[in-house]
Write an enzyme that holds these catalytic residues in place. Structure first.
Site, mmCIF file in Angstrom:
data_model
loop_
_atom_site.group_PDB
_atom_site.id
_atom_site.type_symbol
_atom_site.label_atom_id
_atom_site.label_comp_id
_atom_site.label_asym_id
_atom_site.label_seq_id
_atom_site.Cartn_x
_atom_site.Cartn_y
_atom_site.Cartn_z
ATOM 1 N N LYS A 1 -8.237 5.194 -7.338
ATOM 2 C CA LYS A 1 -8.601 6.136 -8.405
ATOM 3 C C LYS A 1 -9.911 6.838 -8.069
ATOM 4 C CE LYS A 1 -6.265 3.880 -12.221
ATOM 5 N NZ LYS A 1 -6.418 2.967 -13.353
ATOM 6 N N SER B 1 -4.246 1.966 -18.680
ATOM 7 C CA SER B 1 -5.569 2.307 -18.181
ATOM 8 C C SER B 1 -6.068 3.668 -18.639
ATOM 9 C CB SER B 1 -5.600 2.213 -16.655
ATOM 10 O OG SER B 1 -4.949 3.331 -16.113
ATOM 11 N N GLY C 1 0.821 -1.209 0.000
ATOM 12 C CA GLY C 1 0.000 0.000 0.000
ATOM 13 C C GLY C 1 0.853 1.256 0.000
ATOM 14 N N LYS D 1 1.383 0.250 7.394
ATOM 15 C CA LYS D 1 1.939 -1.092 7.186
ATOM 16 C C LYS D 1 2.993 -1.437 8.233
ATOM 17 C CE LYS D 1 3.290 -0.041 3.057
ATOM 18 N NZ LYS D 1 2.844 1.360 3.049
ATOM 19 N N THR D 2 3.936 -0.516 8.411
ATOM 20 C CA THR D 2 5.011 -0.794 9.355
ATOM 21 C C THR D 2 4.494 -0.786 10.781
ATOM 22 O OG1 THR D 2 6.391 0.440 7.868
ATOM 23 C CG2 THR D 2 7.348 -0.145 9.969
ATOM 24 N N PRO E 1 2.574 4.867 1.091
ATOM 25 C CA PRO E 1 3.263 5.216 2.335
ATOM 26 C C PRO E 1 2.282 5.795 3.347
ATOM 27 C CG PRO E 1 4.391 6.160 0.451
ATOM 28 C CD PRO E 1 3.127 5.570 -0.064
ATOM 29 N N GLY E 2 2.516 5.524 4.615
ATOM 30 C CA GLY E 2 1.693 6.123 5.661
ATOM 31 C C GLY E 2 0.342 5.481 5.846
HETATM 32 P P1 ADP Z 1 3.722 2.747 6.223
HETATM 33 O O1 ADP Z 1 4.591 1.709 6.802
HETATM 34 O O2 ADP Z 1 2.521 2.175 5.520
HETATM 35 O O3 ADP Z 1 4.430 3.739 5.364
HETATM 36 P P2 ADP Z 1 3.482 3.678 8.910
HETATM 37 O O4 ADP Z 1 3.190 2.399 9.554
HETATM 38 O O5 ADP Z 1 4.860 4.231 8.993
HETATM 39 O O6 ADP Z 1 3.061 3.587 7.401
HETATM 40 O O7 ADP Z 1 2.433 4.736 9.439
HETATM 41 C C1 ADP Z 1 2.701 6.106 9.560
HETATM 42 C C2 ADP Z 1 2.053 6.670 10.792
HETATM 43 O O8 ADP Z 1 0.639 6.661 10.667
HETATM 44 C C3 ADP Z 1 2.337 5.878 12.042
HETATM 45 O O9 ADP Z 1 2.622 6.777 13.055
HETATM 46 C C4 ADP Z 1 1.058 5.117 12.314
HETATM 47 O O10 ADP Z 1 0.884 4.919 13.670
HETATM 48 C C5 ADP Z 1 0.011 6.041 11.755
HETATM 49 N N1 ADP Z 1 -1.145 5.275 11.240
HETATM 50 C C6 ADP Z 1 -1.291 4.745 10.013
HETATM 51 N N2 ADP Z 1 -2.482 4.126 9.867
HETATM 52 C C7 ADP Z 1 -3.111 4.268 11.047
HETATM 53 C C8 ADP Z 1 -4.387 3.838 11.540
HETATM 54 N N3 ADP Z 1 -5.241 3.129 10.776
HETATM 55 N N4 ADP Z 1 -4.707 4.145 12.804
HETATM 56 C C9 ADP Z 1 -3.849 4.866 13.577
HETATM 57 N N5 ADP Z 1 -2.650 5.297 13.179
HETATM 58 C C10 ADP Z 1 -2.270 5.024 11.932
#
Ligand code: ADP
Length: 765
Positions: free
Chosen positions: A705, A662, A343, A349-350, A345-346
């Site tokens: 999209k 697409s 997915g 996932k992590t 960023p943000g």
């Molecule tokens: P990714 O690994 O997908 O790039 P991160 O895990 O680094 O994203 O998430 C970025 C920030 O957003 C983190 O501080 C995370 O706690 C917060 N966050 C993301 N999704 C959610 C969610 N569904 N509920 C609460 N916090 C979230």
């Protein structure tokens, strides 16, 4: 109580017995450790790895305690009393069950007599040893044994004799008779040694060497321990390493390597060229956890509660994680299928990986793989390299301090192949349950068991992950968040955390829902919430300054955002107001979420040349060709236009590369609009691949999209009918805001948009 089957061992009551660690492992399948209660039983055949039955053992055994597991591949067992084995049971899995009672003996010899005869045997041995180059060390070792039994037991690992012969000594109930048997054992073997020494066989030399080394080591260890106890402050680094090696519980290969490196370190001394490297190596090896953690049962509802607490939404993802935990529970395993979170960023996932670790009560480590090009970064450099280091996987294991962390491998899609080997194939080995129990980092040079590590991978897109790697993993999509979801996340998670970080309380500051929504719509542009998190942090820091300056209660509203965030609102890509024939709104998918884009077309007087600009990839260029052919076919009357003019197709935002099929429907509609002079309103957007016959085929990334379309203010969207199923993943509020029209042919779009030649749309064939 541990039941310890033995063979080739002289079992003497009240003596130190030396058992090889390898033998211990062979008969128990475990690594030895200090053990207060052991019953040794003697195997009749002495065969290795045999399946035991009750008849495999002699009827008398010996009790004891494992006193130490020494560095030289031996464990020292202090033997106690002889025992009668009353019953012995063997379960189908080979587990032994034992009932024993103490066996009495006849004390028919005086202590003085025993001591005198022990002394005589000792003297005979010393006379023999006096002629040996290694005699002094052996003598020092024998000095510590007092009784005949102890002498015989200390010698026995280097003496060959049958199990039956050794057992006869154990079974003897009369002490006097046992003394005679022990004497016979010693003297006979002494004579043999003399004989074979004359023959000076190679094997004899081996024995001597082993004996000597062992004796010297024992003696050194003994002296060193005494010294350490006298001066704990002076315990040398080497000694510390030695202790750490002994206590680490590492596997036998690792142990051998560590011992080898330790003795090289000893030779190098404090200032040797390799001292630092060798020291670092041992420091690393002993810093790893070699202990197997037990698989603990996990309370599913507690785990669910943790996931719920840390993250808003993400229902599908959480469901899948709970399934995985349930399966691990059932199978009593610490790892399971490898999940790949894909997915923008943000999207969490992590951080959900971290949450999983918390739910499981396990350590968490993260390994970033972005830009890793060199296999050695995964698997380490061989120690012969200057500045060699372990690879990232083992480094992370060391950081976690356990053998079963939850390990998030971030950005597996950003691995690249270079001349330095293929990091992806090294990663394959890490993830393969068939191979990863003996993963060998080049730096460590000994295997380490990774099979209990729970691996979770993340990627922005699964497209660039090498196929063999992708096949090992189970893909779980993280869709971007809708503005409403972002509002909830900001309210429940990001804002409270940001406030806490700077020490703000709810009394001091109110952030209105309108303000949060405005941050989401005007100050961020993203599928995830990373930018939003940063904005929340900035907002709270500014608020902290206001409060410290003496302001009382702060209220953050949309109007005050510009000041709190110290930035101007972002210009959003919203649909244009003015448009003209030849310009049509399309939808694109990018790794950071969806975007709207425009296809612009223009005729200039010329001779039928076609120019395409805007950093389009090959597939998109082909779509443009196809669109032209299709329009020429659908509007035969346009032939002259194409011949007398040059056609220019441009997709703005020229610095971003774009590709994929697409945009087919958008290209076709744009050219058709140009040819017919009919304007397509910019609040109409579309996505779909076009076939040469004008059919519309399915595309990817539909949810992102559509979310982008809604954000940008699009009102109506045409999508391929084949994509109807994907609407399930589209948030309700997005569906409610858009009129979504599924189509089978591009013709339907043209008709609906009024793109017709003189009111007559020519049918696609
Ligand atoms: P990714 O690994 O997908 O790039 P991160 O895990 O680094 O994203 O998430 C970025 C920030 O957003 C983190 O501080 C995370 O706690 C917060 N966050 C993301 N999704 C959610 C969610 N569904 N509920 C609460 N916090 C979230």
């Amino acid at each position: 109580m541990t039941i310890l089957p033995t063979y080739n061992m002289l079992l003497v009551p009240a003596a130190d017995l030396y058992m090889r660690v390898s033998q211990y492992r062979e008969v128990t399948g475990r690594s030895p450790e200090v053990d207060e209660r052991v019953t040794m039983i003697v195997s009749r055949e002495g065969a290795k790895n045999q399946t035991f039955t009750a008849e495999s053992f002699y009827p008398i055994g010996l009790s004891g305690v494992i006193r130490e597991v020494s560095g030289e591949g031996f464990l020292v067992i202090r033997a106690g009393n002889r025992v009668d084995i009353e019953s012995i049971g063997v379960s189908p899995e080979g587990r032994l069950d034992l009932i024993v009672s103490r066996r009495e003996e006849a004390a028919d010899i005086s202590e003085e007599e025993e001591a005198r005869r022990a002394q005589a045997a000792r003297e005979a041995l010393y006379r023999f040893l006096a002629d040996q180059p290694w005699g002094a060390a052996a003598r020092a070792f024998l000095d510590r044994q007092s009784s005949l039994g102890e002498l015989a037991a200390a010698l026995s690992p280097w003496i060959e004799s049958s199990n039956a012969e050794r057992y006869a000594i154990l079974a003897e109930d009369s002490r006097a008779a046992r003394t005679a048997l022990l004497e016979k054992f010693i003297y006979e073997n002494l004579e043999m040694a003399k004989l074979s020494q004359e023959a000076n066989s190679e094997r004899q030399e081996d024995y001597q060497k082993l004996y000597r080394e062992n004796a010297i080591r024992k003696q050194l260890e003994y002296l060193q321990r005494e010294l350490d106890e006298m001066h704990p402050e002076n315990v040398s680094d080497l000694r510390r390493l030695e202790i750490r090696i002994a206590e680490s519980g590492m596997n036998e290969t690792a142990r051998k390597e560590a011992d080898k490196v330790l003795s090289r370190l000893r030779q190098e001394g404090d200032h040797g060229a390799e001292t630092g490297m060798l020291y670092n190596y041992l420091d690393f090896l002993t810093g790893l956890s070699w202990k197997k953690e037990e698989a603990r049962p996990i309370d599913l509802s507690a785990a669910e509660a943790v996931l719920e607490e840390d993250h808003f939404g993400l229902k599908k993802v959480k469901d899948r994680i709970i399934q995985q935990i349930a399966v691990m529970n059932l199978r009593k395993q610490q790892s399971g299928s490898i999940l790949l979170f894909v997915g923008a960023p943000g999207t969490g996932k992590t951080s959900i990986g971290q949450s999983i670790a918390r739910a499981l009560g396990r350590e968490y480590v993260r390994v970033s793989l972005g830009g890793v090009r060199d296999e050695a970064e995964i698997r380490g450099h061989r120690r012969t390299y200057i500045g060699a280091m372990p690879g990232r996987i083992m480094d992370a294991i060391a950081k976690s301090g356990v053998s079963n962390p939850v390990m998030v491998l971030d950005e597996v899609d950003k691995l690249s192949v270079s001349y330095n080997g293929d990091p992806a194939s090294a990663l394959l080995e890490v993830l393969d349950p068939e191979q990863n129990s003996t993963f060998t980092d080049h730096y460590m040079n000994v295997p380490y068991d990774l099979s209990d590590v729970l691996f979770i991978c993340t990627a922005n897109s699964a497209d660039t992950i090498p196929e063999p790697l992708l096949n090992r993993m189970e893909v779980i999509q993280f869709q971007g968040y809708t503005p409403l979801e972002k509002l909830e996340i900001a309210r429940k998670h990001l804002l409270p955390k940001a406030m806490q970080a700077v020490g703000l309380t709810g009394d001091a500051i109110t952030v209105t829902d309108e303000a949060l929504s405005a941050v989401i719509s005007d100050y961020t542009r993203e599928a995830g919430v990373r930018g939003l998190k940063k904005r929340m942090d900035t907002l709270c820091r500014t608020a902290a300054v206001h409060l410290v300056r003496g302001e009382e209660h702060l209220e953050v509203t949309p109007e005050s955002l510009r000041e709190y965030l110290d930035m101007n609102p972002l210009r959003h890509r919203t649909v244009r107001r003015n448009t003209a024939p030849g310009i049509v709104t399309g939808l694109a998918w990018t790794p950071v979420g969806g975007e709207i884009l425009y296809i612009e077309t223009m005729f200039t007087p010329g001779s039928g040349k076609i120019t395409v600009t805007g950093q389009l990839g090959d597939v998109m260029k082909e779509s443009a060709q196809l669109a032209i052919s299709l329009v020429r076919h659908m509007f035969p009357g346009s032939a002259a236009m194409f011949e007398k003019n040059d056609l220019h197709i441009h997709v703005p935002d020229g610095s971003t590369p774009k590709d994929g099929p697409s945009a087919g429907v958008t290209l076709t509609t744009a050219i058709a609009s140009l040819v017919t002079g009919r304007t397509v309103p910019s609040v109409i957007a579309m996505t779909g691949e076009v076939s040469l016959r004008g059919g519309v085929n399915a595309i990817g990334g539909l949810p992102e999209k559509l979310m982008a379309a809604q954000r940008a203010g699009v009102e109506r969207v045409f999508i391929p009918e084949d994509n109807l199923d994907d609407l399930r993943d589209v948030p309700e509020e997005v569906k409610a805001a858009l009129t979504i029209t599924p189509v089978k042919t591009v013709d339907e779009i043209l008709t609906a948009c009024g793109v017709t030649a003189d009111g007559v749309v020519l049918k696609a064939v």
